[in-house]
Design an enzyme around this catalytic site. Structure first.
Site, PDB file in Angstrom:
ATOM      1  N   CYS A 204       0.842  -1.211   0.000  1.00 24.73           N
ATOM      2  CA  CYS A 204       0.000   0.000   0.000  1.00 24.73           C
ATOM      3  C   CYS A 204       0.876   1.260   0.000  1.00 24.73           C
ATOM      4  O   CYS A 204       1.581   1.504  -0.969  1.00 24.73           O
ATOM      5  CB  CYS A 204      -0.973  -0.036   1.168  1.00 24.73           C
TER       6      CYS A 204
ATOM      7  N   HIS B 196      -3.830  -4.907   0.216  1.00 22.88           N
ATOM      8  CA  HIS B 196      -3.334  -5.411   1.499  1.00 22.88           C
ATOM      9  C   HIS B 196      -3.376  -6.938   1.510  1.00 22.88           C
ATOM     10  O   HIS B 196      -4.428  -7.508   1.792  1.00 22.88           O
ATOM     11  CB  HIS B 196      -4.189  -4.870   2.648  1.00 22.88           C
TER      12      HIS B 196
ATOM     13  N   GLU C 194      -2.277  -8.881   3.683  1.00 21.53           N
ATOM     14  CA  GLU C 194      -2.578  -9.346   5.044  1.00 21.53           C
ATOM     15  C   GLU C 194      -4.070  -9.308   5.354  1.00 21.53           C
ATOM     16  O   GLU C 194      -4.507  -9.820   6.376  1.00 21.53           O
ATOM     17  CB  GLU C 194      -1.771  -8.526   6.059  1.00 21.53           C
TER      18      GLU C 194
END
Lengths: 203, 251
Positions: A82, A185, A187
């Site tokens: 990001c 993202h 994650e």
């Protein structure tokens, strides 16, 4: 070789979720702003949510700019997420003009309010893999990833690895030598995101 | 293309899920982490946790829970319920929440929106609006729907958008719990008034209701609680239905 993952801590956004994802995959990761840790790490991750200008100012204040650049030059595996992807470019148009790390030629621009109805770009969007690489192993083209951003990168060299369509196409991932960076993202992108993180470590 | 999102909502009281706990295959049906994992497996796009514990101990327990969820779930999740100060937001985000939803506190002190958006980024701030039709206008209710604020819901939506909210969670109190479909008119009016995503809530019974709120009101996301717990309306089957109707969903 022991896998030492350093998640670079420069006070921007929630870094814990990146560490949590690596831990869940069975790796140990350390959130750190320490020069020695960065030097000793085998993998560097630069995450981040927030403003480009603040982020660069913080990296400078903490003396992290050169350690990051040195690690990249040395050929250490590097992942930008990001804002951590955007910081790799030369400039951002946020608040007029801000200088980045300048690893990649190109700039960071805001979605055009005249074209894009909803800013930020929040949610799940599919990506088109432009250059298949080890990071995408086992990930199908057009898989969905979680995005959360108002700015995007415009590379001026041939490094785009994936594109995303949000009121027009923008660069979703870049890859060059030891560096991989994504606007989304991983994650927070469920199985595909975890697969990408695992591929990054194992490739 | 951006996908429409399906968001299951879990009401938490004293660290247990209290509404719609009909999963038979879970050892502890009320365990929020186990339920969150199940929704994660079923391709929920996001999770919403609403903490309805009413005790002074609440903050500590919810923070621990948020931490545990963030270690096990790799999709975005929001936490709301009783968030009244900047420090509450800070603590929830630090414990691993991706977004924090604010309701009554924002009506009492709208500046908390500006402050929070500036400090943590707009994308982390969800403003929850509970609206009810009174006469011929929609009004905002606070304190879990108990108090009529007298504020026009459409005006309020515009204000929270202008103050920097990243998303609006819009609940129709008239529809909530009725299983008669979302409030299309209200949702559509709010969607047209702001340039941030609107999460529709209240009234969902089945996949057709979700299709309707996406197609007719153009909501960015549909939130529901109990309907996802039943086998025939699991998230995957709802998404398959939506996809068959030409709606872009993550499958």
């Amino acid at each position: 070789m022991e896998k030492k993952i350093a998640v670079i801590d420069y006070g921007m956004g929630n870094l814990k979720n990146v560490k949590n994802a690596f831990n869940f995959l069975g790796y140990s990761a350390k959130i750190t702003g320490d020069f020695e840790d960065i030097k000793n790490a085998t993998y560097l991750v630069l995450p981040g949510v927030g403003g480009f200008k603040d982020a660069m100012a913080t990296l400078k204040r903490k003396g992290l700019v050169n350690p990051i650049k040195d690690a990249i030059t040395e050929g250490k595996k590097f992942l930008g997420i990001c804002l951590g992807m955007q910081l790799l470019f030369e400039t951002s148009e946020e608040f007029g003009y801000s200088e980045g790390l300048g690893i990649f030629k190109g700039k960071v621009v805001k979605f055009d309010e005249n074209i894009v109805n909803l800013i930020p770009h929040i949610g799940w969007n599919d990506i088109e893999i432009l250059k298949p690489s080890e990071e995408f192993k086992g990930i199908e083209n057009k898989s969905f990833f979680y995005f959360l951003h108002s700015y995007y990168c415009v590379p001026e060299e041939d490094i785009a690895a994936a594109a995303c369509d949000y009121y027009g196409k923008f660069t979703a991932c870049v890859k060059k030598d030891n560096i991989f960076a994504c606007q989304f993202h991983p994650e927070k992108s469920h199985k595909e995101g975890l697969a990408l993180l695992k591929n990054f470590i194992e490739s | 293309m951006l996908a429409k999102r399906i968001i299951p909502c879990l009401d938490i009281k004293n660290n247990e899920v209290v509404k719609g706990i009909n999963f038979e295959d879970l050892k502890s049906a009320g365990d929020p982490v186990a339920l969150a994992k199940k929704y994660d497996d079923e391709l929920a796009d996001e999770l919403m946790f609403l903490d309805i514990t009413a005790s002074s101990e609440k903050r500590k327990t919810i923070l621990k829970l948020v931490e545990k969820i963030s270690e096990n779930i790799f999709i975005p999740f929001s936490v709301g319920g009783g968030v009244s100060e900047i420090e509450d937001i800070h603590n929830l985000l630090n414990s691993g929440a991706d977004k924090v939803s604010i309701n009554t506190a924002a009506v009492i002190n709208p500046e908390i929106i500006d402050e929070a958006a500036k400090k943590f980024g707009s994308s982390t701030i969800v403003i929850a609006i509970d609206a009810k039709k009174v006469g011929d206008e929609y009004l905002v209710f606070t304190y879990g729907g108990k108090k009529n604020s007298g504020i026009n819901a459409i005006q309020w939506a515009k204000e929270v958008y202008n103050r920097g909210a990243g998303e609006i969670l819009l609940t129709s109190m008239d529809k909530d719990g009725t299983k008669s479909g979302y409030e299309i008119n209200l949702t559509s009016m709010v969607v047209r008034s702001v340039k941030i995503p609107v999460i529709a809530s209240g009234g969902a019974r089945d996949a057709k209701d979700i299709e309707e709120v996406f197609v007719k009101a153009d909501a960015g996301a549909a939130l529901a609680a109990s309907i996802f717990h039943y086998e025939n309306s699991g998230i995957i089957s709802i998404k398959k239905y939506l996809k068959s109707k030409g709606i872009n969903v993550r499958l």
